[in-house]
Enzyme design. Structure first.
Site, short mmCIF file in Angstrom:
data_model
loop_
_atom_site.label_atom_id
_atom_site.label_comp_id
_atom_site.label_asym_id
_atom_site.label_seq_id
_atom_site.Cartn_x
_atom_site.Cartn_y
_atom_site.Cartn_z
N SER A 40 0.81 -1.22 0.00
CA SER A 40 0.00 0.00 0.00
C SER A 40 0.84 1.27 0.00
O SER A 40 0.39 2.32 -0.48
CB SER A 40 -0.94 0.01 1.22
OG SER A 40 -0.19 -0.10 2.43
N ASP A 196 -5.51 7.19 9.70
CA ASP A 196 -5.12 5.93 10.34
C ASP A 196 -3.73 6.00 10.97
O ASP A 196 -3.32 5.11 11.72
CB ASP A 196 -5.21 4.76 9.35
CG ASP A 196 -4.25 4.90 8.16
OD1 ASP A 196 -3.32 5.72 8.21
OD2 ASP A 196 -4.44 4.16 7.18
N HIS A 199 -0.61 5.25 6.92
CA HIS A 199 -0.36 5.47 5.49
C HIS A 199 -0.11 6.96 5.20
O HIS A 199 -0.88 7.81 5.66
CB HIS A 199 -1.55 4.99 4.66
CG HIS A 199 -1.75 3.51 4.74
ND1 HIS A 199 -2.64 2.95 5.64
CD2 HIS A 199 -1.19 2.49 4.05
CE1 HIS A 199 -2.61 1.62 5.50
NE2 HIS A 199 -1.74 1.33 4.54
#
Length: 224
Positions: A40, A196, A199
């Site tokens: 990611s 979060d 990221h």
């Protein structure tokens, strides 16, 4: 007189007969491919494709008129085992000139043994070298986003230390270029991450691009 005139005309023949003017224009350099193979962090989780660090590096390549095309093969949530399974299909899509390997974060978060992560990354490096012996490989280092030792005992801290060390060890063993820590300058910076806290956001991805370019830039600029 006729003979003299003929010799004079021959000596003053067509202007394009000189060696310099007969030279053909140089062929443009061959476009080379950079494969960004990761999770990611490479994919640009929850961001526009243009905001991911591989896309930002493509912009830099274009601005410098370097003949490279970046391909973003980042898959959110992928482990090194998943990357190992996915690799053959990626290597078959186009020739590989530069391979940027960014995997392992999800292994660490799942507590996968360091030995297994190391074996998977070594397999990926070996397969790239086998299929494209001339390809230049860049290994991206990662660290835990928190201090595991606070969870109790020394085993967690030891795991985090071994996890961090495996990337440099692999880079040195395989003599490949190495980005020490992808998230340098971004980790723990609230304004550079999504809600979060894990990221990078668009601003954070710009720093990731700089971290990778510090190693990748000299590599691609050295090529004719």
């Amino acid at each position: 007189m006729i003979l003299s005139l003929s010799l004079l005309l021959f000596a003053c023949g067509p202007a394009d007969s000189s060696p310099a003017q007969r030279r053909q224009p140089a062929a443009p350099p061959r476009m080379q491919n950079i494969i960004f193979f990761g999770n990611s962090l490479t994919a640009g989780y929850q961001l526009r494709a243009s905001e991911s660090f591989p896309s930002l590096i493509q912009e830099r390549l274009d601005s410098l008129k370097l003949p490279y095309k970046a391909f973003n093969y980042g898959v959110s949530g992928e482990t090194t085992a998943g990357g190992r399974q996915r690799l053959p299909s990626v290597l078959a899509r186009q020739p590989v000139d530069v391979f940027v390997l960014e995997l392992g974060a999800n292994d660490g978060l799942r507590g996968i043994p360091v030995r297994e992560t190391t074996q998977n990354l070594q397999f990926i490096i070996d397969q790239v070298k086998l299929k494209y012996p001339q390809a230049r490989i860049v290994l991206v280092g990662l660290e835990f986003p928190f201090d595991l030792s606070v969870l109790g005992g020394h085993q967690y801290g030891r795991y985090a230390a071994e996890f961090k060390a495996l990337f440099r060890t692999l880079a040195e063993k395989n003599s490949v270029a190495f980005v020490p820590f992808l998230l340098q300058g971004v980790l723990g910076q609230r304004q550079l991450n999504l809600p979060d806290g894990v990221h990078p956001n668009a601003a954070g991805q710009k720093i990731l691009a700089n971290n990778v370019w510090a190693v990748l830039g000299p590599l691609v600029n050295d090529q004719p």
